[in-house]
Enzyme design. Structure first.
Site, PDB file in Angstrom:
ATOM      1  CB  ALA A 243       9.833  -4.369  13.157  1.00 34.96           C
TER       2      ALA A 243
ATOM      3  CG  ASN B 171       6.364  -5.341   4.778  1.00 35.73           C
ATOM      4  OD1 ASN B 171       6.358  -5.272   3.556  1.00 35.73           O
ATOM      5  ND2 ASN B 171       5.258  -5.247   5.490  1.00 35.73           N
TER       6      ASN B 171
ATOM      7  CG  HIS C  75      10.987  -8.903  14.997  1.00 40.59           C
ATOM      8  ND1 HIS C  75      10.127  -9.085  13.947  1.00 40.59           N
ATOM      9  CD2 HIS C  75      10.492  -7.854  15.706  1.00 40.59           C
ATOM     10  CE1 HIS C  75       9.160  -8.192  14.007  1.00 40.59           C
ATOM     11  NE2 HIS C  75       9.354  -7.435  15.076  1.00 40.59           N
TER      12      HIS C  75
HETATM   13  N1  LIG Z   1       9.456  -3.178   7.498  1.00 41.69           N
HETATM   14  C1  LIG Z   1       8.837  -3.271   8.670  1.00 41.69           C
HETATM   15  O1  LIG Z   1       9.447  -3.561   9.696  1.00 41.69           O
HETATM   16  C2  LIG Z   1       7.396  -2.981   8.779  1.00 41.69           C
HETATM   17  C3  LIG Z   1       6.671  -2.549   7.713  1.00 41.69           C
HETATM   18  N2  LIG Z   1       5.353  -2.248   7.845  1.00 41.69           N
HETATM   19  C4  LIG Z   1       4.633  -1.740   6.668  1.00 41.69           C
HETATM   20  O2  LIG Z   1       4.120  -0.475   6.963  1.00 41.69           O
HETATM   21  C5  LIG Z   1       2.793  -0.385   6.490  1.00 41.69           C
HETATM   22  C6  LIG Z   1       2.046   0.712   7.195  1.00 41.69           C
HETATM   23  O3  LIG Z   1       1.846   0.362   8.530  1.00 41.69           O
HETATM   24  P1  LIG Z   1       0.709   1.083   9.372  1.00 41.69           P
HETATM   25  O4  LIG Z   1       0.769   2.550   9.205  1.00 41.69           O
HETATM   26  O5  LIG Z   1       0.777   0.529  10.726  1.00 41.69           O
HETATM   27  O6  LIG Z   1      -0.605   0.547   8.604  1.00 41.69           O
HETATM   28  P2  LIG Z   1      -2.045   1.223   8.563  1.00 41.69           P
HETATM   29  O7  LIG Z   1      -2.954   0.180   8.011  1.00 41.69           O
HETATM   30  O8  LIG Z   1      -2.366   1.864   9.861  1.00 41.69           O
HETATM   31  O9  LIG Z   1      -1.897   2.407   7.496  1.00 41.69           O
HETATM   32  C7  LIG Z   1      -1.652   2.205   6.141  1.00 41.69           C
HETATM   33  C8  LIG Z   1      -2.157   3.456   5.418  1.00 41.69           C
HETATM   34  O10 LIG Z   1      -1.720   3.431   4.056  1.00 41.69           O
HETATM   35  C9  LIG Z   1      -2.813   3.791   3.237  1.00 41.69           C
HETATM   36  N3  LIG Z   1      -2.703   3.272   1.875  1.00 41.69           N
HETATM   37  C10 LIG Z   1      -3.032   2.052   1.411  1.00 41.69           C
HETATM   38  N4  LIG Z   1      -2.823   1.976   0.076  1.00 41.69           N
HETATM   39  C11 LIG Z   1      -2.353   3.188  -0.298  1.00 41.69           C
HETATM   40  C12 LIG Z   1      -1.972   3.745  -1.541  1.00 41.69           C
HETATM   41  N5  LIG Z   1      -2.043   3.056  -2.666  1.00 41.69           N
HETATM   42  N6  LIG Z   1      -1.550   5.035  -1.576  1.00 41.69           N
HETATM   43  C13 LIG Z   1      -1.498   5.763  -0.447  1.00 41.69           C
HETATM   44  N7  LIG Z   1      -1.857   5.297   0.774  1.00 41.69           N
HETATM   45  C14 LIG Z   1      -2.282   4.016   0.844  1.00 41.69           C
HETATM   46  C15 LIG Z   1      -4.035   3.255   3.950  1.00 41.69           C
HETATM   47  O11 LIG Z   1      -5.170   3.958   3.518  1.00 41.69           O
HETATM   48  P3  LIG Z   1      -6.608   3.227   3.441  1.00 41.69           P
HETATM   49  O12 LIG Z   1      -7.021   3.077   4.879  1.00 41.69           O
HETATM   50  O13 LIG Z   1      -7.432   4.195   2.680  1.00 41.69           O
HETATM   51  O14 LIG Z   1      -6.385   1.912   2.759  1.00 41.69           O
HETATM   52  C16 LIG Z   1      -3.692   3.526   5.419  1.00 41.69           C
HETATM   53  O15 LIG Z   1      -4.087   4.814   5.815  1.00 41.69           O
HETATM   54  C17 LIG Z   1       2.262  -1.819   6.669  1.00 41.69           C
HETATM   55  O16 LIG Z   1       1.176  -2.088   5.812  1.00 41.69           O
HETATM   56  C18 LIG Z   1       3.473  -2.640   6.279  1.00 41.69           C
HETATM   57  O17 LIG Z   1       3.498  -2.825   4.865  1.00 41.69           O
HETATM   58  C19 LIG Z   1       4.715  -2.357   9.054  1.00 41.69           C
HETATM   59  C20 LIG Z   1       5.403  -2.792  10.138  1.00 41.69           C
HETATM   60  C21 LIG Z   1       6.782  -3.159  10.091  1.00 41.69           C
HETATM   61  O1  LIG Z   2       6.265  -4.522  12.876  1.00 49.63           O
HETATM   62  C1  LIG Z   2       6.578  -5.718  12.807  1.00 49.63           C
HETATM   63  O2  LIG Z   2       6.695  -6.442  13.811  1.00 49.63           O
HETATM   64  C2  LIG Z   2       6.937  -6.336  11.490  1.00 49.63           C
HETATM   65  C3  LIG Z   2       5.939  -6.207  10.485  1.00 49.63           C
HETATM   66  O3  LIG Z   2       4.784  -5.954  10.730  1.00 49.63           O
HETATM   67  C4  LIG Z   2       6.391  -6.386   9.110  1.00 49.63           C
HETATM   68  O4  LIG Z   2       7.491  -6.894   8.913  1.00 49.63           O
HETATM   69  O5  LIG Z   2       5.626  -6.002   8.195  1.00 49.63           O
END
Ligand SMILES: NC(=O)C1=CN([C@@H]2O[C@H](COP(=O)(O)OP(=O)(O)OC[C@H]3O[C@@H](n4cnc5c(N)ncnc54)[C@H](OP(=O)(O)O)[C@@H]3O)[C@@H](O)[C@H]2O)C=CC1
Ligand SMILES: O=C([O-])CC(=O)C(=O)O
Length: 263
Positions: free
Chosen positions: A120, A186, A216
């Site tokens: 992000a 994250n 951010h």
């Molecule tokens: N680096 C960055 O800037 C950012 C990172 N992120 C990361 O991205 C992730 C995903 O975001 P988003 O899609 O919006 O979240 P969501 O909650 O919409 O989706 C996450 C999906 O992953 C699935 N999941 C959970 N555990 C597992 C597993 N062990 N194996 C396979 N699938 C799994 C969930 O399934 P179920 O519903 O069955 O649990 C769900 O469908 C966030 O959780 C965060 O960690 C997000 C935003 C910013």
């Molecule tokens: O999407 C964002 O703003 C950041 C976030 O959730 C993350 O770092 O996991």
């Protein structure tokens, strides 16, 4: 045509699929058992929907994790040990030192690589370059609406229903932030890995009832000079915790996998 495997199929993965380059084809999606039927119904029969890496036949050119930190924990070692490169968006999983060691060992065994995506924020390239000359300090501040902090540990630190003014509810290291806020901080881990490390990078998390964007701010200083990077990101409609730019950074990794000139 290059073949893609996605781990996780939530809000971010759906956004990624909508913007994926035409030269890349989705062949495998790794999901939880509880989501298998839901995801199966969303995807064409040409995509294998599995719950374990061992169920996959064939070799992906790229594996992208969009599943949250539990997804990295469940499948990261297996992917890397097979010699498949893995790009992760849930970079905060690496704040768990024991998991980070296992991922390093698996990558060494498989001669594969783990790529931490920029997510992000902007400026990871400059910060990583600045580190080569020595950094003095890095401070990351995340500022989001009450809706974006719902369902996180923030609910135990501040009343999200009644908050009327911007409020800093967490101050600590990037490691502490990434572990305590696995779906929200994250980016703290990404900034730390690019810069001063998980224990020396300072983090502030704020709730602001007056905003609707995910904001951010990175402040860093060192021998290179000083940087202040500020970004106001639009949250994904289907998940206000997640910034649209984070999903687009996954799309960028797809583009890099199929491009002859990489930027
Ligand atoms: N680096 C960055 O800037 C950012 C990172 N992120 C990361 O991205 C992730 C995903 O975001 P988003 O899609 O919006 O979240 P969501 O909650 O919409 O989706 C996450 C999906 O992953 C699935 N999941 C959970 N555990 C597992 C597993 N062990 N194996 C396979 N699938 C799994 C969930 O399934 P179920 O519903 O069955 O649990 C769900 O469908 C966030 O959780 C965060 O960690 C997000 C935003 C910013
Ligand atoms: O999407 C964002 O703003 C950041 C976030 O959730 C993350 O770092 O996991």
């Amino acid at each position: 045509m290059k073949q893609l495997m996605l781990i996780g199929f939530g809000a971010m993965a759906e956004e990624v699929l909508a913007h994926m380059p035409a030269e890349l084809v989705l062949r495998w999606v790794v999901v939880t058992e509880r989501s298998r039927n839901r995801v199966r119904a969303l995807l064409p029969p040409s995509v294998a929907v599995v719950t374990r890496i061992a169920e996959c036949t064939g070799k992906p050119d790229l594996v992208l994790e969009c599943a949250g930190q539990p997804g990295v924990r469940a499948h990261g070692v297996d992917v890397l040990a097979r010699g498949w490169d893995l790009a992760v968006i849930s970079v905060g999983a690496l704040a768990d030192a024991e998991l980070a060691d296992r991922l390093h060992a698996a990558a060494a065994t498989g001669r594969s690589r783990l790529h931490a995506l920029s997510g992000a924020v902007a400026g990871i390239d400059g910060l990583a370059a600045a580190r080569e000359g020595g950094l003095d300090e890095v401070l990351y501040t995340s500022r989001k609406s009450p809706a974006s902090w719902r369902g996180s540990a923030a609910e135990q630190m501040v009343c999200l229903d009644t908050i009327a003014e911007p409020y800093v509810f967490f101050r600590g290291s990037a490691r502490e932030a990434a572990l305590a806020f696995p779906a929200n901080a994250n980016v703290a881990a990404t900034i730390a890995l690019a810069g001063l490390g998980l224990d020396k990078t300072r983090v502030q998390l704020m709730v602001d009832p007056g905003i609707s964007t995910n904001q951010h701010r990175i402040h860093a200083s060192g021998r290179f000079g000083e940087m202040n990077i500020e970004l106001c990101g639009m949250p994904l409609e289907r998940n206000p915790k997640t910034s649209t730019l984070a999903a687009l950074s996954v799309v960028r990794a797809c583009r890099q996998a199929v491009s002859s000139v990489v930027i």
